[in-house]
Design a protein around this motif. Structure first.
Motif, short mmCIF file in Angstrom:
data_model
loop_
_atom_site.label_atom_id
_atom_site.label_comp_id
_atom_site.label_asym_id
_atom_site.label_seq_id
_atom_site.Cartn_x
_atom_site.Cartn_y
_atom_site.Cartn_z
N GLN A 192 4.53 8.72 7.24
CA GLN A 192 3.79 8.26 6.07
C GLN A 192 3.49 9.47 5.05
N ARG A 246 6.86 4.82 5.27
CA ARG A 246 6.12 4.13 4.43
C ARG A 246 5.41 5.20 3.65
N ASP A 298 1.89 5.59 0.76
CA ASP A 298 0.81 5.08 0.03
C ASP A 298 0.36 5.76 -1.23
N LEU A 320 7.99 -0.30 -0.07
CA LEU A 320 7.29 0.45 1.37
C LEU A 320 6.00 1.11 0.97
N THR A 321 5.51 0.77 -0.18
CA THR A 321 4.15 1.47 -0.72
C THR A 321 2.93 0.71 -0.39
N SER A 322 2.09 1.00 0.37
CA SER A 322 0.52 0.74 0.45
C SER A 322 -0.31 1.54 -0.30
N ARG A 377 1.17 -5.78 1.74
CA ARG A 377 1.27 -4.46 1.46
C ARG A 377 -0.17 -3.64 1.64
N LEU A 388 0.90 -4.56 6.31
CA LEU A 388 2.09 -3.61 6.46
C LEU A 388 1.62 -2.25 7.06
N HIS A 408 2.61 -0.57 10.67
CA HIS A 408 3.17 0.76 10.68
C HIS A 408 2.14 1.72 11.32
#
Length: 532
Positions: A244, A277, A279, A404-406, A455, A459, A463
């Motif tokens: 992450q 991932r 954030d 891929l972004t939260s 997301r 997600l 993850h």
């Protein structure tokens, strides 16, 4: 009979698809049914015109900074957040330094802060203490690597001996055994910054053996951003950890566009089989301490020793030279911005006005801005919170749009509720990260509503292996957010961070109403989430 039926909402269930109109029934804190025309409940609430989503997952919270002091989490709940991943950036309330709650002790007294410090002394005691707390949100934890290093080696910048490394690995193992998600690093902050890649990989291997995650505030987000992302991905690949990348951003105009490379690196790693991932918080200013803008090697003897040296004119001259050098020896923010973009958010003793920049204070005091930096640190025992306007908007939006972004707030629970127009004492991400992101996604057409909800919910839950959350489906926890999609957004800004959000109508935690018509109700039904 159900405990609660939420009727007539457009349900975005977290799967990423378009919404469906349905009723949602809740029993015993769990979702019991998602069907049209449900009936037979102790309480029924009509959500006609609203969108019902899973509660949002804050991938990057620092709630552990204040959670142990008994906070309600109102500023998270009123964003639609029902679950927070804490222990980020290599530090926090677990394995803290002795003066960790110095600022809070002035406000709350020594008894509460001493109890919080005791709770953080071991991973087992920490998790037990949090489990017994009344919590507004559900919380999960990463073990902070900086705290591990501090516990074993103090502030030393040396490489660990074999015995010290074994002791650190033992702490990680104990943390994973009691339900931590993995480990976190803060590789601009002492003592986390002193760890080399091999040391980090050795600790990550322990977490990886338990299916853990390696979450990293990487070694640089300006000139060092690309190699820092490479390092994080390499640690994941070599350790078996999922990765992450914390609050991913690109700082400095001269680095604009680097997110094209960092996102490509993540995509390529994912194609090779690495679960990765990132954030993000959707603001063009970042926030950390004023002391953290200085070269980290000066902290290797601890904060007190650094502050004592700061009284010496020769040492101040040395620091000034290092900040002006722009020589790539540390992640230096000054060449990326200038003092007119370093804004004071809060000082320990009120020796600067919130909202002033360092350049403003220098003009008001009639002195050199470098002396302002050093004086503010000396006047406030090193405790000065800043906002640095360093981020590139184009990179921010590119990262935000990427699948891929939260989302993460990079914030703590607020101890009290200031007036809406109170002076700034924190970054606006504390109050409005998720509503602002939803507004920007909606207005920019960055993705569909269903994809965005995925997301923010399923997600990150998948993850990070958070149990029972992330979907509006039978068998999942009734952690839910009912919002007005067309009007959700923020009204605050950097000078007015406490202004309320719009469009977050209801939030439910374990089926209980935690937010009603935008305001937190004060109920506390959050849980401790241990690694699934």
């Amino acid at each position: 009979m159900y405990d609660l039926i939420l009727k007539n909402a457009l349900v975005l269930d977290g799967g990423g698809g378009p919404g469906v109109h349905a009723d949602v029934a809740v029993s015993g804190g769990y979702i019991a049914a998602v069907e049209p025309a449900l009936s037979g409940a102790k309480r029924t609430l009509d959500l006609d015109g609203l969108t019902l989503t899973p509660g949002f997952v804050d991938c990057h919270s620092h709630a552990d900074y204040t959670l142990l002091l008994g906070t309600s989490g109102w500023n998270a709940l009123e964003q639609g957040i029902t679950a927070e991943v804490c222990g980020n950036c290599g530090g926090g309330g677990e394995l803290p330094e002795p003066d960790f709650y110095e600022k809070e002790s002035q406000q709350l007294g020594d008894e509460r802060t001493a109890a919080a410090l005791r709770a953080g002394e071991t991973p087992e005691r920490f998790m037990d203490f949090v489990d017994r707390l009344k919590k507004g949100t559900s919380v999960a934890f990463l073990l902070p690597q900086g705290g591990v290093r501090l516990h074993v080696m103090g502030w030393s910048a040396a490489a660990p001996t074999g015995e010290q490394l074994d002791e650190m690995r033992g702490l990680v193992r104990r943390a994973m055994e009691c339900g931590h998600l993995g480990i976190s690093t803060g590789l601009i902050y002492p003592p986390s910054v002193y760890a080399g890649t091999e040391e980090l990989t050795a600790l990550a291997r322990v977490a990886g053996a338990y299916g853990g995650v390696y979450a990293s505030h990487i070694r640089g987000e300006g000139d060092f951003c690309i190699p820092a992302v490479r390092e994080a991905l390499a640690i994941g690949a070599q350790s078996g950890c999922r990765v992450q990348i914390s609050h991913h951003k690109v700082e400095g105009k001269r680095n604009e566009g680097d997110s094209e490379t960092t996102l490509r690196l993540m995509e390529e790693a994912a194609a090779r089989g690495l679960a990765v991932r990132c954030d993000q918080y959707p603001f063009a200013g970042c926030s950390t301490g004023l002391i953290d803008a200085l070269p980290p090697e000066y902290m290797s003897a601890g904060r007190a020793a650094f502050l004592a040296r700061l009284q010496q004119p020769a040492f101040r001259a040395e620091l000034r030279g290092r900040l002006l050098a722009d020589d790539g020896s540390f992640d230096n923010m000054l060449p990326l911005t200038g003092f007119d973009k370093w804004m004071v958010a809060q000082t320990l003793r009120g020796t600067a006005r919130p909202g002033e920049t360092i350049a403003d204070v220098a003009r008001r005091r009639g002195c050199d801005p470098f002396e302002v930096v050093f004086d503010l640190l000396a006047e406030n025992d090193g405790s000065v919170s800043m906002i640095y306007f360093t981020l590139n908007e184009s990179d921010l939006r590119r990262i935000m749009a990427h699948p891929l972004t939260s989302c993460g707030t990079d914030s703590a629970h607020l101890l009290e509720r200031p007036a809406p127009d109170a002076p700034p004492a924190c970054h606006p991400r504390y109050v409005s990260t998720f509503p602002r992101r939803l507004r920007l996604v909606r207005e920019g057409g960055l993705c569909s509503p269903g994809a965005e909800v995925r997301r923010l919910c399923a997600l990150p839950a998948e993850h990070l292996r958070l149990p029972e959350i992330g979907y509006v489906r039978p068998g999942f926890r009734a952690d839910l957010c009912a919002l007005d999609w067309a009007h959700v957004g923020e009204t605050g800004d950097f000078l007015h961070p406490f202004r309320p959000n719009t469009g977050i109508e209801y939030v439910f935690v374990s089926g209980e109403t935690a937010v009603e018509h935008g305001s937190a109700t004060g109920v506390r039904f959050g849980r401790l989430l241990r690694r699934a």
